[in-house]
Design an enzyme around this catalytic site. Sequence first.
Site, mmCIF file in Angstrom:
data_model
loop_
_atom_site.group_PDB
_atom_site.id
_atom_site.type_symbol
_atom_site.label_atom_id
_atom_site.label_comp_id
_atom_site.label_asym_id
_atom_site.label_seq_id
_atom_site.Cartn_x
_atom_site.Cartn_y
_atom_site.Cartn_z
ATOM 1 N N TYR A 67 -1.807 -8.135 10.583
ATOM 2 C CA TYR A 67 -2.714 -7.429 9.673
ATOM 3 C C TYR A 67 -3.879 -8.368 9.357
ATOM 4 O O TYR A 67 -3.703 -9.383 8.685
ATOM 5 C CB TYR A 67 -1.949 -7.065 8.405
ATOM 6 C CG TYR A 67 -2.607 -6.084 7.476
ATOM 7 C CD1 TYR A 67 -2.115 -4.786 7.356
ATOM 8 C CD2 TYR A 67 -3.684 -6.442 6.678
ATOM 9 C CE1 TYR A 67 -2.690 -3.884 6.484
ATOM 10 C CE2 TYR A 67 -4.266 -5.542 5.810
ATOM 11 C CZ TYR A 67 -3.766 -4.271 5.713
ATOM 12 O OH TYR A 67 -4.340 -3.375 4.841
ATOM 13 N N ARG A 108 1.750 8.203 9.945
ATOM 14 C CA ARG A 108 2.839 7.328 10.388
ATOM 15 C C ARG A 108 2.813 5.992 9.640
ATOM 16 O O ARG A 108 2.793 4.907 10.228
ATOM 17 C CB ARG A 108 2.791 7.082 11.901
ATOM 18 C CG ARG A 108 3.026 8.304 12.747
ATOM 19 C CD ARG A 108 3.164 7.954 14.219
ATOM 20 N NE ARG A 108 4.436 7.309 14.484
ATOM 21 C CZ ARG A 108 5.467 7.899 15.088
ATOM 22 N NH1 ARG A 108 5.379 9.144 15.477
ATOM 23 N NH2 ARG A 108 6.583 7.238 15.293
ATOM 24 N N HIS A 166 -1.703 5.174 -4.810
ATOM 25 C CA HIS A 166 -2.706 6.223 -4.628
ATOM 26 C C HIS A 166 -2.547 6.983 -3.317
ATOM 27 O O HIS A 166 -3.509 7.573 -2.818
ATOM 28 C CB HIS A 166 -4.112 5.606 -4.701
ATOM 29 C CG HIS A 166 -4.397 4.926 -6.001
ATOM 30 N ND1 HIS A 166 -4.545 5.605 -7.185
ATOM 31 C CD2 HIS A 166 -4.530 3.603 -6.303
ATOM 32 C CE1 HIS A 166 -4.780 4.747 -8.170
ATOM 33 N NE2 HIS A 166 -4.768 3.525 -7.665
ATOM 34 N N ARG A 218 -12.088 -5.451 -2.607
ATOM 35 C CA ARG A 218 -13.143 -4.985 -1.707
ATOM 36 C C ARG A 218 -14.336 -4.441 -2.493
ATOM 37 O O ARG A 218 -15.496 -4.689 -2.166
ATOM 38 C CB ARG A 218 -12.574 -3.907 -0.775
ATOM 39 C CG ARG A 218 -13.504 -3.472 0.320
ATOM 40 C CD ARG A 218 -12.825 -2.504 1.233
ATOM 41 N NE ARG A 218 -12.103 -1.493 0.466
ATOM 42 C CZ ARG A 218 -11.300 -0.577 1.000
ATOM 43 N NH1 ARG A 218 -11.098 -0.575 2.302
ATOM 44 N NH2 ARG A 218 -10.696 0.314 0.255
ATOM 45 N N GLY A 247 -4.368 14.128 0.479
ATOM 46 C CA GLY A 247 -3.274 13.640 -0.356
ATOM 47 C C GLY A 247 -3.812 12.843 -1.525
ATOM 48 O O GLY A 247 -4.283 13.389 -2.518
ATOM 49 N N PHE A 294 0.387 2.342 -2.116
ATOM 50 C CA PHE A 294 1.482 3.064 -2.770
ATOM 51 C C PHE A 294 1.051 3.848 -4.007
ATOM 52 O O PHE A 294 1.424 5.005 -4.173
ATOM 53 C CB PHE A 294 2.566 2.050 -3.151
ATOM 54 C CG PHE A 294 3.703 2.601 -3.967
ATOM 55 C CD1 PHE A 294 4.696 3.369 -3.378
ATOM 56 C CD2 PHE A 294 3.783 2.333 -5.332
ATOM 57 C CE1 PHE A 294 5.753 3.871 -4.128
ATOM 58 C CE2 PHE A 294 4.830 2.824 -6.088
ATOM 59 C CZ PHE A 294 5.816 3.592 -5.490
#
Length: 555
Positions: A475, A218, A208, A414, A137, A206
Amino acid sequence: MTVEHMKWWGWGREGVGFHFEDKPAFAPFVEHAVGLDLHSAPAVATPDFADIDVPASQAPDALLGELRGAIGEEHVVVDDLDRVVHTYGKSIRDLIRVRAGILPRIPDVVAYPGDEDDVTRIVQVASAANAVLIPFGGGSNIAGSLEPTATETRPIISVDMGRMRLLVDIDEPAQIARIQAGALGPDLEAQLNAKGWTLGHFPDSFTHSTLGGWVATRSSGMQSDKYGDIAEMTRGLRVVRPDGTLVIRPMPNASTGPSVREMVLGSEGRLGIITEVSVQVHRVPEERVIHAYFFPRWNVALGAMQAIAASDAAPSITRVSDARETAFSMSTSKVRTGTSRILAEEVLPRIMKSKGWDLEDICMSFIGYEGSPAHVRRQRAAVEKIVKAYGGMGVGTGPGVLYDQKKFDTPYLRDFLLDRGAVADVSETVAPWSRLLELYDATVAAANAAYDEIGQPGWIMCHLSHSYHSGACLYFTFAWVAGGDEIAEYETVKASIQQSFVDHGGAISHHHGVGFEHAPWLEQDISAEGVAVMRGLFASSDPQRILNPGAIVAD
């Protein structure tokens, strides 16, 4: 070629990156957190693709000829750069390897279908040639879902869905939109917004990531408290397989045996190539606002989030950072002047201290509200009653506006750290409210023990998001300065965090998927019989093993 890709060596677009020069508190924060002096640690040069030794394509001429005849010569690519771009996702392990030219197995050819008929022809060609198919994707996955098996000897075709990005139709009475699976988040929302609709799905990736990728892993978005995750949004599917096209018609609900729709959700390409998704959409809300709140301590903040989830309130976002992540967020602020500086640096701390708060323990929260102005007022009033009951305080919409503006930019950080010798990545889980604090404490302790094991000072921080009546997602972001073997160090830290999840009542992933990265813990998560059922499903539905073999469970 009309499909744009992220940079081969990092996140996002070329020329875009994180900068700290306009953020005076950031360098001191990083030195405190991991011992890295940004002023004396200049960035390494951007990797030069010419220095990478790219394995030659193993695609036979006959296979290439069949693919070109099927979808057009210009849409069948064997260029080295294109094949490397389609080898990995964007986890820190992926970035370390691709920058170092560690490419044990890469796709032999990249195919760009323009419609479902093209996908069908690609799958037929691959099936006849016994070639492997890996759907692609946006390339944002961080769980190893795109990586070819290193020992694969058959030709590997990466099927890039980027040309298939159109809104096909909207059934307005049902509020269901049919959208091609290759639509990136911004493309999808732009087409829906032009007609007054929104999907409401906004993961960190969102800009990429694609609709098909969201379904295949999911995915959850930051507004899932209101709109649900992609599993709840997905009503119908079209999936091309070697023997035909699997069609799930968009229904509100159905009792038709074990849910094939659920089987496709999270299947990471192992059941076929998703070409179209029918999703529940909503009218663009009249009003959308994010308010910021502070809580005195993490356990208090968790209690407030649980109370909100159990109440009649229905906010679109419920997010709260622990003290470490709160400190990080504050360190990324730009220079303040005038009234904003006085409020943030003098007035607010003075108010907190007057309440008896320790500024080292404060936790920042963002809560979003959407709908009509009257609905927003009611929801905000209900939430703020709970916030007050838990000793929290609101600070208005200013921080929420900034959060909304930069929420998709965090992954660039990062690359910035990796350029300076520091390693950073994320792991997320979900657990019942009754286990969240235990899980959090144990995971922080496990990560710190891992830092001791690798002999490097490290940092771990966390936020709660995606609240449910029964629990929530935690997270975690973790980082350290590499001491030698970056991948070995990463595996030590990552394993400690993942094992803590399963040992303390959490899932191995909430929304990033399984891929190769999380597969070692799958049996502990869903039981040996669960893995056996999953393996049996993949084996029976794909006896040739050509559909992304090895992802999720080893064959």
